[in-house]
Design a protein around this motif. Structure first.
Motif, PDB file in Angstrom:
ATOM      1  N   HIS A   1       0.828  -1.208   0.000  1.00 47.59           N
ATOM      2  CA  HIS A   1       0.000   0.000   0.000  1.00 47.59           C
ATOM      3  C   HIS A   1       0.864   1.260   0.000  1.00 47.59           C
ATOM      4  N   LEU A   2       2.001   1.188   0.682  1.00 45.69           N
ATOM      5  CA  LEU A   2       2.915   2.340   0.713  1.00 45.69           C
ATOM      6  C   LEU A   2       3.486   2.622  -0.673  1.00 45.69           C
TER       7      LEU A   2
ATOM      8  N   LEU B   1      11.102  -3.777   0.441  1.00 40.01           N
ATOM      9  CA  LEU B   1      10.640  -3.131   1.682  1.00 40.01           C
ATOM     10  C   LEU B   1      10.115  -4.161   2.676  1.00 40.01           C
TER      11      LEU B   1
ATOM     12  N   PHE C   1      13.019  -5.859   4.189  1.00 36.56           N
ATOM     13  CA  PHE C   1      13.658  -4.928   5.120  1.00 36.56           C
ATOM     14  C   PHE C   1      12.898  -4.862   6.437  1.00 36.56           C
ATOM     15  N   MET C   2      11.554  -4.808   6.347  1.00 34.80           N
ATOM     16  CA  MET C   2      10.754  -4.731   7.574  1.00 34.80           C
ATOM     17  C   MET C   2      10.837  -6.019   8.375  1.00 34.80           C
TER      18      MET C   2
END
Lengths: 183, 115
Positions: free
Chosen positions: A137-138, A172, A175-176
């Motif tokens: 969503h980001l 991402l 990474f999270m």
């Protein structure tokens, strides 16, 4: 999970110039008159020509049941689905654990969890699902903001940016997950 | 807004009166506010990824903008998929009340963190 569907769309090589393989509904004069009449009265109108009622559940904007799945439409509907999922999960989490003062020594919590998670076996992966939805969503929201600025509105750049945000979203997400593991 | 101005051709006066009374404008959220909150949230999340630590004012602003963005997104989804006018206005009104109460609890929680 979200990125696999878009990769299926990439592999199927479908472009947006395809005609829909099934007609949405039987076109008639009254449908077009109703389309241009700008009234909200959906009831008490029956179509005489085709003999069907107009008050049926007609398909909505992304037309998932009509068009073949493409990259752009799949990314669009998954943007909305991930946003609704994130919103509802955040609201549920906040309302249960912040507002209602549910303490962890409260016995009916565990009884309801035991009763409900018999049907949701994979509740341990809920956090990872939330992280996937958040990363998707980001990145797709940044693409939407760029579209609103007037950038990348060509057809080829739309497809290219769709593939690029999938790659960035996967990066991402990893990474999270690594950050969460380090915590 | 266009949706409400076009209404009322065939004996729809009572319905439009009720919907105006319950929800004075149309259920569509403001386009610019939604994008602005999305921009602020993306900026804040990028800062969180880089820094990994948040002050109170930063967390408060992030929570507030997240609630506003969430409320507008849910409102848009409800306005898309609920066709009946009174049901749509009633559901958006209930959503508005719920979000207001949750924002109040969020402010209390951020000012006085108990856990």
């Amino acid at each position: 999970v979200l990125f696999c569907t878009s990769s299926v769309c990439i592999l199927s090589k479908s472009d947006c110039r395809q005609v829909p393989h099934t007609p949405p509904f039987n076109y008639s004069v009254q449908h077009t008159m109703k389309f241009f009449s700008h009234t909200n009265d959906h009831s008490n109108v029956s179509c005489v020509n085709s003999g069907t009622n107009l008050n049926t559940n007609r398909p909505l904007s992304p037309h998932l049941t009509i068009y073949t799945p493409q990259l752009t439409s799949t990314l669009s509907i998954f943007h909305r689905i991930s946003g609704a999922f994130l919103a509802l999960s955040f609201l549920t989490w906040f309302a249960v654990f912040q507002c209602c003062n549910l303490y962890l020594t409260f016995y009916p919590i565990y009884s309801t969890i035991m009763l409900t998670t018999q049907y949701f076996i994979y509740h341990a992966y809920f956090l990872f699902l939330c992280l996937t939805a958040l990363s998707y969503h980001l990145t797709n929201g940044i693409r939407h903001l760029l579209w609103d600025c007037g950038l990348f509105l060509d057809l080829s750049s739309v497809y290219a940016s769709g593939i690029i945000i999938n790659i960035i979203g996967c990066a991402l997400f990893t990474f999270m997950v690594v950050q969460l593991h380090n915590l | 807004m266009k949706h409400t101005q076009m209404r009322g051709s065939r004996s729809d006066h009572f319905t439009s009166f009720l919907s105006i009374f319950v929800c004075p404008r149309a259920c569509r959220p403001n386009w610019l506010i939604q994008r602005a909150t999305a921009l602020v949230i993306a900026f804040c999340v990028c800062i969180l990824f880089v820094c990994g630590n948040a002050s109170h004012i930063f967390a408060f602003s992030l929570t507030f903008f997240v609630f506003v963005h969430l409320y507008m997104g849910l409102q848009e989804i409800l306005a898309d998929y609920i066709h009946h006018e009174i049901t749509r206005d009633l559901v958006t009104l209930l959503l508005r009340i719920v979000i207001f109460i949750l924002i109040k609890y969020a402010c209390v929680f951020l000012v006085v963190p108990t856990t």
